[in-house]
Write a protein that holds these residues in place. Structure first.
Motif, PDB file in Angstrom:
ATOM      1  N   ALA A   1       0.650  12.774 -20.291  1.00  0.00           N
ATOM      2  CA  ALA A   1       1.877  12.144 -19.808  1.00  0.00           C
ATOM      3  C   ALA A   1       1.739  10.626 -19.769  1.00  0.00           C
ATOM      4  O   ALA A   1       2.663   9.887 -20.127  1.00  0.00           O
ATOM      5  CB  ALA A   1       2.229  12.676 -18.419  1.00  0.00           C
ATOM      6  N   LEU A   2       0.553  10.159 -19.363  1.00  0.00           N
ATOM      7  CA  LEU A   2       0.313   8.722 -19.276  1.00  0.00           C
ATOM      8  C   LEU A   2       0.359   8.060 -20.650  1.00  0.00           C
ATOM      9  O   LEU A   2       1.024   7.027 -20.833  1.00  0.00           O
ATOM     10  CB  LEU A   2      -1.040   8.466 -18.610  1.00  0.00           C
ATOM     11  N   PHE A   3      -0.306   8.656 -21.627  1.00  0.00           N
ATOM     12  CA  PHE A   3      -0.291   8.079 -22.972  1.00  0.00           C
ATOM     13  C   PHE A   3       1.091   8.206 -23.605  1.00  0.00           C
ATOM     14  O   PHE A   3       1.486   7.351 -24.393  1.00  0.00           O
ATOM     15  CB  PHE A   3      -1.369   8.717 -23.842  1.00  0.00           C
ATOM     16  N   GLY A   4       1.834   9.266 -23.248  1.00  0.00           N
ATOM     17  CA  GLY A   4       3.215   9.364 -23.704  1.00  0.00           C
ATOM     18  C   GLY A   4       4.057   8.229 -23.154  1.00  0.00           C
ATOM     19  O   GLY A   4       4.858   7.626 -23.881  1.00  0.00           O
ATOM     20  N   ALA A   5       3.864   7.918 -21.859  1.00  0.00           N
ATOM     21  CA  ALA A   5       4.591   6.805 -21.253  1.00  0.00           C
ATOM     22  C   ALA A   5       4.171   5.482 -21.872  1.00  0.00           C
ATOM     23  O   ALA A   5       4.992   4.572 -22.044  1.00  0.00           O
ATOM     24  CB  ALA A   5       4.352   6.790 -19.743  1.00  0.00           C
ATOM     25  N   ALA A   6       2.880   5.375 -22.223  1.00  0.00           N
ATOM     26  CA  ALA A   6       2.393   4.138 -22.837  1.00  0.00           C
ATOM     27  C   ALA A   6       3.101   3.847 -24.148  1.00  0.00           C
ATOM     28  O   ALA A   6       3.340   2.687 -24.504  1.00  0.00           O
ATOM     29  CB  ALA A   6       0.881   4.227 -23.051  1.00  0.00           C
ATOM     30  N   LEU A   7       3.481   4.901 -24.884  1.00  0.00           N
ATOM     31  CA  LEU A   7       4.182   4.704 -26.151  1.00  0.00           C
ATOM     32  C   LEU A   7       5.546   4.049 -25.962  1.00  0.00           C
ATOM     33  O   LEU A   7       6.091   3.471 -26.893  1.00  0.00           O
ATOM     34  CB  LEU A   7       4.355   6.047 -26.867  1.00  0.00           C
TER      35      LEU A   7
END
Length: 200
Positions: free
Chosen positions: A160-166
């Motif tokens: 979820a965190l890396f998805g938000a980072a995108l």
């Protein structure tokens, strides 16, 4: 059957200082290249990019709600050491930002060095019965209370965190960030084994 050897207060102190110093420097290198990582540290890094607040302050504040869970389920000593470790990483990251110039590091180089440096730092912290708090504590609690596997909880958070980072970072920087996180986790996975390290 022999009791496990225990760390002295001095050994714990130097282990936490070395470990948090390495993690703080690694995180400073990571953020200077505009990268992100997983877990609570990654959340603090991402929020620092969005809000403009420093990583150290955000990392310290985000961890505050988790100490109650740690004290209740992991004990006073673990909680105290974790509080100290989080505070030191916050301080060392801020100091490194001011005292060390890592601006020239290519994102690939920063990702690899972060993974190696922070991985070694986390090993030192773990081996002295502390953590960097946050998501790891919550994952342990959910495993004990709800039966959810801690590893899957942490993986879900990181996805979820890396998805938000995108949404706020360039895709190539997120990919380099994933490389750094992968190196860190391989180092922890290979080296952090209770059957090979028996001191408590």
């Amino acid at each position: 059957m022999h009791d496990r050897p225990t760390h002295t207060l001095f050994e714990d102190a130097q282990g936490l200082l070395v470990g948090t110093g390495l993690c703080g420097f690694g995180l400073s290198m990571l953020t200077s290249a505009g990268l992100v990582t997983g877990q609570t540290a990654g959340l603090a890094v991402l929020l620092s990019y969005v809000t403009g607040f420093g990583f150290g302050v955000l990392f310290f504040v985000i961890n505050l709600p988790f100490y109650w869970l740690a004290h209740r389920h992991l004990g006073r000593d673990f909680t105290l050491k974790t509080f100290i470790a989080v505070a030191l990483v916050s301080a060392f990251a801020e100091l490194a930002d001011r005292l060390v110039n890592t601006q020239a590091a290519h994102p690939a180089v920063a990702a690899v060095l972060f993974g190696m440096i922070a991985g070694a730092g986390l090993l030192a912290i773990f081996r002295h019965r502390a953590s960097l708090g946050g998501v790891g504590i919550l994952a342990y609690y959910l495993q004990e209370r709800m039966g959810w596997r801690a590893g899957w909880v942490q993986l879900g958070f990181d996805l979820a965190l890396f998805g938000a980072a995108l949404l706020v970072m360039a895709p190539d920087l997120v990919l380099w960030s994933l490389l750094g996180a992968a190196i860190l986790n391989v180092i922890i996975g290979v080296n952090h084994r209770r059957d090979r390290y028996i001191a408590t």
